[in-house]
Scaffold this motif. Sequence first.
Motif, PDB file in Angstrom:
ATOM      1  N   GLY A   1      -6.505  12.350  -3.555  1.00 52.13           N
ATOM      2  CA  GLY A   1      -7.405  11.509  -4.340  1.00 52.13           C
ATOM      3  C   GLY A   1      -7.397  10.056  -3.864  1.00 52.13           C
ATOM      4  O   GLY A   1      -8.404   9.357  -3.944  1.00 52.13           O
ATOM      5  N   GLY A   2      -6.273   9.598  -3.393  1.00 52.29           N
ATOM      6  CA  GLY A   2      -6.175   8.209  -2.951  1.00 52.29           C
ATOM      7  C   GLY A   2      -6.831   7.998  -1.595  1.00 52.29           C
ATOM      8  O   GLY A   2      -7.141   8.930  -0.866  1.00 52.29           O
ATOM      9  N   ARG A   3      -7.044   6.719  -1.268  1.00 50.26           N
ATOM     10  CA  ARG A   3      -7.707   6.403  -0.004  1.00 50.26           C
ATOM     11  C   ARG A   3      -6.833   6.756   1.193  1.00 50.26           C
ATOM     12  O   ARG A   3      -7.336   7.050   2.262  1.00 50.26           O
ATOM     13  CB  ARG A   3      -8.039   4.920   0.022  1.00 50.26           C
ATOM     14  N   ARG A   4      -5.517   6.705   1.039  1.00 47.15           N
ATOM     15  CA  ARG A   4      -4.629   6.965   2.187  1.00 47.15           C
ATOM     16  C   ARG A   4      -3.767   8.193   1.939  1.00 47.15           C
ATOM     17  O   ARG A   4      -2.551   8.148   2.050  1.00 47.15           O
ATOM     18  CB  ARG A   4      -3.739   5.743   2.462  1.00 47.15           C
ATOM     19  N   GLY A   5      -4.410   9.313   1.621  1.00 50.09           N
ATOM     20  CA  GLY A   5      -3.676  10.552   1.440  1.00 50.09           C
ATOM     21  C   GLY A   5      -3.629  11.317   2.753  1.00 50.09           C
ATOM     22  O   GLY A   5      -3.942  10.787   3.816  1.00 50.09           O
TER      23      GLY A   5
ATOM     24  N   ILE B   1       0.847  -1.179   0.000  1.00 50.83           N
ATOM     25  CA  ILE B   1       0.000   0.000   0.000  1.00 50.83           C
ATOM     26  C   ILE B   1       0.886   1.234   0.000  1.00 50.83           C
ATOM     27  O   ILE B   1       1.741   1.388   0.883  1.00 50.83           O
ATOM     28  CB  ILE B   1      -0.918  -0.009   1.237  1.00 50.83           C
ATOM     29  N   ARG B   2       0.702   2.109  -0.972  1.00 49.80           N
ATOM     30  CA  ARG B   2       1.502   3.322  -1.068  1.00 49.80           C
ATOM     31  C   ARG B   2       0.725   4.449  -0.403  1.00 49.80           C
ATOM     32  O   ARG B   2      -0.265   4.934  -0.965  1.00 49.80           O
ATOM     33  CB  ARG B   2       1.820   3.635  -2.526  1.00 49.80           C
ATOM     34  N   VAL B   3       1.161   4.801   0.815  1.00 49.28           N
ATOM     35  CA  VAL B   3       0.421   5.797   1.581  1.00 49.28           C
ATOM     36  C   VAL B   3       0.986   7.186   1.350  1.00 49.28           C
ATOM     37  O   VAL B   3       2.153   7.342   0.975  1.00 49.28           O
ATOM     38  CB  VAL B   3       0.437   5.454   3.099  1.00 49.28           C
ATOM     39  N   GLY B   4       0.133   8.192   1.589  1.00 43.04           N
ATOM     40  CA  GLY B   4       0.569   9.576   1.505  1.00 43.04           C
ATOM     41  C   GLY B   4       0.881  10.023   0.105  1.00 43.04           C
ATOM     42  O   GLY B   4       1.840  10.744  -0.137  1.00 43.04           O
TER      43      GLY B   4
ATOM     44  N   ARG C   1      -2.349   7.720   9.878  1.00 41.91           N
ATOM     45  CA  ARG C   1      -1.609   7.872  11.129  1.00 41.91           C
ATOM     46  C   ARG C   1      -2.352   8.728  12.148  1.00 41.91           C
ATOM     47  O   ARG C   1      -1.812   8.985  13.223  1.00 41.91           O
ATOM     48  CB  ARG C   1      -0.255   8.543  10.847  1.00 41.91           C
ATOM     49  N   GLY C   2      -3.533   9.198  11.828  1.00 41.61           N
ATOM     50  CA  GLY C   2      -4.231  10.081  12.753  1.00 41.61           C
ATOM     51  C   GLY C   2      -3.658  11.480  12.654  1.00 41.61           C
ATOM     52  O   GLY C   2      -2.968  11.814  11.694  1.00 41.61           O
ATOM     53  N   THR C   3      -3.957  12.320  13.669  1.00 38.11           N
ATOM     54  CA  THR C   3      -3.493  13.699  13.621  1.00 38.11           C
ATOM     55  C   THR C   3      -2.465  13.964  14.706  1.00 38.11           C
ATOM     56  O   THR C   3      -2.718  13.713  15.875  1.00 38.11           O
ATOM     57  CB  THR C   3      -4.677  14.660  13.822  1.00 38.11           C
ATOM     58  N   LYS C   4      -1.335  14.464  14.355  1.00 37.86           N
ATOM     59  CA  LYS C   4      -0.235  14.849  15.240  1.00 37.86           C
ATOM     60  C   LYS C   4       0.196  13.721  16.191  1.00 37.86           C
ATOM     61  O   LYS C   4      -0.181  12.575  16.024  1.00 37.86           O
ATOM     62  CB  LYS C   4      -0.594  16.125  16.015  1.00 37.86           C
ATOM     63  N   GLY C   5       1.022  14.067  17.139  1.00 38.57           N
ATOM     64  CA  GLY C   5       1.494  13.070  18.110  1.00 38.57           C
ATOM     65  C   GLY C   5       2.711  12.317  17.604  1.00 38.57           C
ATOM     66  O   GLY C   5       3.053  12.364  16.430  1.00 38.57           O
ATOM     67  N   LEU C   6       3.323  11.591  18.513  1.00 36.35           N
ATOM     68  CA  LEU C   6       4.577  10.899  18.197  1.00 36.35           C
ATOM     69  C   LEU C   6       4.397   9.857  17.104  1.00 36.35           C
ATOM     70  O   LEU C   6       5.250   9.682  16.248  1.00 36.35           O
ATOM     71  CB  LEU C   6       5.130  10.240  19.464  1.00 36.35           C
ATOM     72  N   LYS C   7       3.244   9.183  17.102  1.00 37.47           N
ATOM     73  CA  LYS C   7       3.041   8.116  16.124  1.00 37.47           C
ATOM     74  C   LYS C   7       2.759   8.651  14.728  1.00 37.47           C
ATOM     75  O   LYS C   7       2.821   7.917  13.758  1.00 37.47           O
ATOM     76  CB  LYS C   7       1.886   7.212  16.572  1.00 37.47           C
ATOM     77  N   ALA C   8       2.395   9.948  14.639  1.00 41.14           N
ATOM     78  CA  ALA C   8       2.148  10.537  13.325  1.00 41.14           C
ATOM     79  C   ALA C   8       3.450  10.969  12.679  1.00 41.14           C
ATOM     80  O   ALA C   8       3.512  11.195  11.480  1.00 41.14           O
ATOM     81  CB  ALA C   8       1.229  11.741  13.462  1.00 41.14           C
ATOM     82  N   ARG C   9       4.482  11.080  13.475  1.00 40.82           N
ATOM     83  CA  ARG C   9       5.758  11.552  12.954  1.00 40.82           C
ATOM     84  C   ARG C   9       6.654  10.371  12.588  1.00 40.82           C
ATOM     85  O   ARG C   9       6.343   9.218  12.893  1.00 40.82           O
ATOM     86  CB  ARG C   9       6.414  12.468  13.990  1.00 40.82           C
TER      87      ARG C   9
END
Length: 151
Positions: free
Chosen positions: A31-35, A24-27, A40-48
């Motif tokens: 237009g894509g499902r994982r843009g 899966i090519r994210v980001g 990763r949700g919004t902000k926080g350590l796991k988003a980085r």
Amino acid sequence: MTDQREQLKLHHLSPAPGSKKKRIRVGRGEGGRRGKTAGRGTKGLKARNSLRPGFEGGQTPLAMRIPKLKGFNNPNKEEFAIVNVGALNTFRAGSEVTPEKLREQGLIRHRGRVKVLAEGDLDKKLTVKAHAFSGSARRKIEDAGGTVEVL
């Protein structure tokens, strides 16, 4: 007549159906499902894209597992070569025991000061010369009729 099967070649090989899955090519755009946040949700350590140095996935880190205070090494500590009273029975009665003679006999190994400790029994009269004696070793040598001399 020989079998006329086609010979298997490298370019004929392919993986079994269903064994290869596209990653899966994210980001890659809105237009894509994982843009945008790419799952990763919004902000926080796991988003980085980084974790702090020393983070071990929630396991107690090594820096916290080891003891905080490590004690201390005395730079002026005196090391003694130790001889027990029982080992002095190898000498003849009436002889003088010095650190040099102990080294010759192989009773002490390393150089430096010699201390006599009280393990074992002495049944001979000896003159023992050493740098230090424990109280009970001194008593045992003197009870056997010998003398103690501190160098």
